[in-house]
Design a protein around this motif. Structure first.
Motif, PDB file in Angstrom:
ATOM      1  N   MET A  57       0.829  -1.199   0.000  1.00 43.09           N
ATOM      2  CA  MET A  57       0.000   0.000   0.000  1.00 43.09           C
ATOM      3  C   MET A  57       0.869   1.256   0.000  1.00 43.09           C
ATOM      4  SD  MET A  57      -3.265  -0.860   2.312  1.00 43.09           S
ATOM      5  CE  MET A  57      -2.589  -1.788   3.614  1.00 43.09           C
ATOM      6  N   ARG A  86      -8.974  -6.651   8.428  1.00 41.09           N
ATOM      7  CA  ARG A  86      -8.942  -5.202   8.364  1.00 41.09           C
ATOM      8  C   ARG A  86      -7.951  -4.709   7.291  1.00 41.09           C
ATOM      9  NH1 ARG A  86     -10.956  -0.350  11.375  1.00 41.09           N
ATOM     10  NH2 ARG A  86     -11.254   0.336   9.274  1.00 41.09           N
ATOM     11  N   ILE A  87      -6.750  -5.269   7.367  1.00 39.00           N
ATOM     12  CA  ILE A  87      -5.753  -4.827   6.398  1.00 39.00           C
ATOM     13  C   ILE A  87      -6.091  -5.358   4.999  1.00 39.00           C
ATOM     14  CG2 ILE A  87      -4.041  -6.702   6.594  1.00 39.00           C
ATOM     15  CD1 ILE A  87      -2.830  -3.264   7.018  1.00 39.00           C
ATOM     16  N   LEU A  90      -8.660  -3.050   3.528  1.00 44.30           N
ATOM     17  CA  LEU A  90      -8.032  -1.782   3.151  1.00 44.30           C
ATOM     18  C   LEU A  90      -7.286  -1.947   1.829  1.00 44.30           C
ATOM     19  CD1 LEU A  90      -7.399   1.112   3.803  1.00 44.30           C
ATOM     20  CD2 LEU A  90      -5.498   0.370   5.215  1.00 44.30           C
TER      21      LEU A  90
END
Lengths: 879, 143
Positions: A57, A86-87, A90
């Motif tokens: 990212m 969660r990651i 994202l």
């Protein structure tokens, strides 16, 4: 250990990247990291998966490709733990987009997570779905989202509301399912749910008129009440900004009310009171309050008319406009643009302030203000406003001059009350910012000048004066050069003095000086120099006393490195030196340019040219009446006749052609075979008529030219011309070359003769091979110029008799051919006799296109079939 | 959809956070970021906070060495976006305690999580700092 192996922590990678001094170093670090991450992906490394994704990212944010990590996101999303999910989500939102097929694979995981028992995981899935879902996913998952709109936790409901927006935008058909749940969201107290619910309703109204009607009927009162509650609510620390409770919610509510009120008097009526309250009670000393006022004004302007409220709104804008804060002034200008549609009179009152904003030092404000001034101008105020704008043009920034110039030109053209004012203003603009003026603008100026017959003298003198002070403005120089060329005599003799003018004394040599400066200036571009050469040619006949000096200047350019200028100089020099007798006719003043044709072409082919003005509004200038062109040369140049085929599709070229400034190489008109290049081509070339097809020359001139076919002219006469100018290959054949020579020399002595006698055409050796010659004799029937009678005579050049002799011919569509039977089908040997055959050709494009013919001759020689073919394109012109 | 993208850029023009709510290719993003940053960083304090670029309106605000740039549609309320930027900064302040460029750089995912709680698909979701930060604090506690 390699410091950049996949074992490095995210923190270390970021440090390494930060430490890079050059872009190349950074690339190297990123490359190493990416290689390590790829390796980890291949090994299916579980432990560092989320760390690697976090790195990706960061790398993606720096602008490097990271597509190889997309599958990792899916794996993380599918894992059980919250931090991994969660990651993973994202990464999904940052690295993927709805266009990628990988996304399909995530639908199932999303569905599971939407039904998860942990509400935070449900929230994650909703957020991801809301940011990236595709139409297909929207269809699959809409029922889940609909259900979540009624979830017990408000934090899920608010996300489900925004997710619904994405769904109904992707699949508008689903909108009706969401109308009822959305309406119930409006009754909530939780601000997050309210703000997203209002947003959902707004978007539903945009995609479905049914929803709009429903909310208008059922929810207007409720929304008004909500807004009133929010506006009157006591201090709420969590949502308070500068003493106002949740300005974001205020603004969303006002936006939805705007949509409901627009076009519906009842709904508008219902919200009048609260709008008045918001407009009067909101504190305007902080940004948050002003944001609400701004939104409120827009709503007041959009809903159905209520005089009192509008006055209030315009007053708020007036206050904004005089605010010292640039942000506030910017939004005021923005809003006044919209107010223009509602109440132009009220906006006019702020004209002076708006005009001040044009002169602001802030580019954003300048731009807004200029757009607004542009809308403010009408017939009544065009003079003072243009004056202000032009005065500002003198001091404005370079970057702003382009915009400003375009707007002034457009205004002047659109609203000018009279020609002299138009010309005056344009001259001012050209002198100040000529380099920013677009081609079509100065072309239009020349058309107007040409039409303003009584202002020619005034204009040329004004231009001459302007040229003395601002020589660096390219377009000014061009227009001035053109006018001095055309109206030079008026400049010198002070012809057509107006009362307002100061007399000036300009000698002939001063005028030539001005042109010489233009041609010698290093910064002049090709077009300007080419125009200057033409102007010089024109002046040579207007100012006989200067003609020697003019010739010197032209001769200096004979060696110019630019082919176009070189060619023009050589051709013009020839005219000056050897063709005095036709010069004055050649350089006659241009006929009045036809404004209607020009503006028509301009509007037709360049709609974007005047994009800001309302699509080519006709200017108020009276059209000049074209005076009948007197000189023969005018016919040649006269492009305004209706049947002229457009030489090229772009209208902009039209004037360039007329002005002789088109520098593109002459191109044959498409759709016809290359017309034979007879003598008139040279003349056209001489005049540099660019793309003008030769066939357009009109009859009277070419009659004279092509019929003077006596062979007295020495070839050497035009050596310079033939060797250097770009003549067609045909022209080098002796017959046509000779005719070309003659037409210039033979023009002077007895042009009248031919006009009296009517055209006569010499015979032509149409075809010749080692064995056969064919000659054509032409005659015309009186009163029928389109039809030519051709007598073909065949002569045998070989020692053998030809039997079964057959002549065939074919012509293009615009011609009609009739073949009479031949006199015989046997051709005696060695020229001891001949066959003759009559042809009748009718030219439907008489005067525009020349004859052209393909032939085929078949015969038997010693019982062997012989076939000869050829094309005849050297017919005399005007058959 | 009101907000098209949110960028955080430092004084040198380096991107520190980028969140797009509409798809642009990597090349388009790089080009867009370059153009916008050049335009905005050249402006002075006195000039207004709005810049028109292509079909976007950029609302920007500077906090110390960090620029917050938000690209919005033309009909968005510019003043409200300015207020939103301030809210974003206050939220990050509350979490990081006097937030600075390095906090965002080294905790990029956290900054994104906060943004995720505030904006979805280009619209504002939540304006209460407590509500925004609760899920993030919960996660911090858990790990």
């Amino acid at each position: 250990m390699n410091p950049f192996s996949s074992g490095t922590r995210l923190r270390d990678m970021i440090r390494a990247i930060r430490a890079c001094k050059t872009a190349a170093e950074e690339r190297a670090v990123v490359r190493k990291e990416c290689a390590a991450i790829r390796a980890a992906i291949n090994e299916n490394d579980q432990d560092y998966r989320h760390r690697n994704l976090a790195k990706l990212m960061f790398i993606q944010m720096l602008g490097y490709p990271t597509h190889f990590g997309q599958m990792e996101c899916l794996k993380l999303i599918a894992s059980a733990g919250f931090p991994e999910k969660r990651i993973g989500y994202l990464g999904l939102m940052l690295l993927l987009d709805e266009r990628q097929e990988v996304l399909m694979l995530v639908t199932n995981s999303l569905k599971q997570d939407l039904n998860h028992s942990n509400q935070y995981i449900v929230g994650l899935a909703l957020c991801a779905l809301g940011n990236i879902c595709s139409a297909e996913m929207a269809r699959d998952l809409a029922p889940e989202v609909e259900r979540l709109l009624q979830f017990r936790d408000p934090n899920i409901r608010k996300k489900a509301a925004l997710c619904s927006i994405r769904i109904i935008k992707k699949v508008p058909d689903l909108a009706e399912n969401f109308i009822n749940p959305a309406a119930s969201l409006l009754k909530e107290k939780h601000h997050g749910v309210l703000i997203t619910g209002v947003q959902l309703c707004t978007d539903l109204c945009k995609v479905s008129s049914e929803a709009l009607e429903y909310f208008r009927k059922k929810c207007t009162d409720g929304l008004v009440k909500t807004l009133r509650d929010i506006a009157n609510s006591p201090y709420a620390p969590e949502y308070d900004i500068a003493g106002i409770t949740d300005p974001f919610l205020h603004i969303r509510l006002l936006k939805l009310l705007r949509i409901l009120g627009q076009g519906d008097a009842d709904a508008s009526d219902c919200m009048n009171d609260i709008l008045a309250q918001v407009a009067t009670k909101t504190e305007s000393n902080k940004n948050a309050g002003n944001a609400i006022l701004y939104e409120c004004v827009e709503t007041i302007m959009s809903i159905e008319d209520n005089g009192g409220l509008r006055v209030l709104a315009i007053n708020i804008l007036g206050r904004f406009l005089s605010n010292r804060d640039n942000n506030i002034r910017y939004v005021a200008l923005n809003m006044l643009m919209k107010a223009m549609m509602v109440d132009a009179q009220a906006v006019q009152r702020h004209r002076a302030t708006i005009l001040e904003c044009v002169k602001d030092s802030d580019a954003s404000i300048q731009k807004r203000a200029l757009e607004l001034v542009y809308l403010l101008v009408n017939e009544n105020n065009v003079k003072p406003l243009t004056k202000e704008l032009i005065e500002y043009l003198e001091v404005s920034d370079q970057e702003f001059k382009g915009d400003l110039t375009a707007k002034i030109c457009s205004l002047v053209e659109k609203f000018s009350p009279e020609k002299i004012w138009y010309i005056d203003q344009m001259l001012k603009v050209l002198s100040e910012a000529g380099n920013f003026v677009k081609d079509e603008v100065w072309h239009a100026l020349i058309v107007v000048i040409s039409n303003a017959t009584d202002l020619h003298g005034y204009t040329v003198r004004a231009l001459y004066r302007a040229l003395q002070t601002s020589t660096e403005q390219e377009t000014l120089v061009r227009v001035a050069v053109w006018c001095i060329g055309e109206y030079g005599d008026m400049l010198v003799n002070n012809v057509g003095m107006l009362d307002i003018e100061d007399p000036i004394t300009v000698t002939e040599s001063d005028a030539v000086d001005a042109i010489e400066v233009a041609i010698k200036r290093h910064s002049s571009d090709l077009t300007t120099k080419a125009m200057a050469l033409i102007a010089l040619l024109k002046l040579s006949s207007r100012f006989p006393s200067c003609s020697e000096r003019i010739r010197d200047i032209i001769v200096q350019n004979k060696g110019n490195l630019v082919l176009e200028l070189q060619q023009r100089s050589i051709e013009f020099n020839c005219i000056l030196q050897k063709h005095q007798n036709i010069r004055s006719a050649l350089v006659e003043r241009m006929p009045v340019l036809d404004e209607a044709t020009f503006s028509g072409r301009r509007a037709g082919s360049l709609p974007s040219a005047v994009s800001t003005s309302s699509t080519g509004a006709p200017r108020n200038l009276p059209n000049g009446i074209a005076k009948p062109a007197a000189a023969p040369i005018a016919d040649l140049l006269d492009l305004s006749s209706d049947d002229v085929p457009a030489p090229s599709s772009s209208g902009g070229d039209f004037l360039q052609d007329l002005l002789g400034v088109d520098l593109s190489p002459a191109s044959a008109p498409s759709g016809t075979s290359q017309p034979p290049k007879a003598g008139t081509d040279v003349l056209l070339d001489l005049l540099s008529l660019g793309t003008l097809p030769p066939a357009q020359s009109s009859s009277s001139t070419s009659d004279i030219l092509s019929s003077s076919q006596d062979n007295k002219a020495p070839l050497a006469n035009l050596n310079g011309l033939t060797s250097l100018s770009s003549l067609s290959p045909n022209a080098t054949s002796p017959a046509s070359a000779a005719s070309m020579m003659d037409l210039l020399d033979g023009f002077g002595p007895s042009p009248q003769k031919h006009e009296e006698n009517g055209p006569a055409f010499p015979s032509l050796v149409a075809y010749e091979s080692s064995s056969l010659r064919m000659t054509f004799n032409f005659s015309k029937q009186p009163g029928n110029p389109q039809t030519t009678l051709i007598q073909a005579t065949f002569t045998n050049l070989s020692p053998n008799v030809y039997n079964d002799f057959l002549f065939q011919a074919a012509v293009p569509k615009f011609l009609q051919l009739h073949l009479d039977p031949a006199s015989s089908n046997t051709l005696p040997a060695s020229g001891n006799g001949s066959i003759s055959q009559n042809l009748k050709v009718t030219n439907s494009q008489h005067g525009k296109k020349s004859l052209v013919m393909r032939i085929r001759i078949a015969y038997k020689m010693n019982n062997k079939d012989v076939l000869e073919e050829g094309q005849i394109s050297n017919f005399p012109r005007d058959l | 959809m009101g907000i098209r993208f949110i960028l955080m850029v430092n004084k040198q023009g380096q991107t520190r956070l980028a969140q797009y709510y509409e798809w642009l290719t990597l090349e388009e993003r790089r080009a867009l970021e370059g153009e916008i940053v050049r335009k905005c960083l050249a402006r002075t304090e006195q000039q207004c906070s709005f810049v028109e670029h292509r079909n976007y309106k950029i609302v920007y605000r500077r906090y110390a060495s960090l620029f917050f740039l938000v690209g919005v549609d033309n009909d968005e309320n510019e003043l409200a976006i300015l207020e939103f930027i301030h809210l974003l900064v206050e939220t990050m302040d509350r979490h990081f305690g006097n937030v600075c460029e390095l906090d965002i750089m080294f905790h990029l995912e956290k900054a994104h999580f906060m943004l995720e709680e505030m904006v979805m698909n280009g619209s504002v979701v939540e304006t209460s700092k407590t509500n925004i930060l609760t899920p993030i604090q919960l996660m911090d506690k858990a790990s």
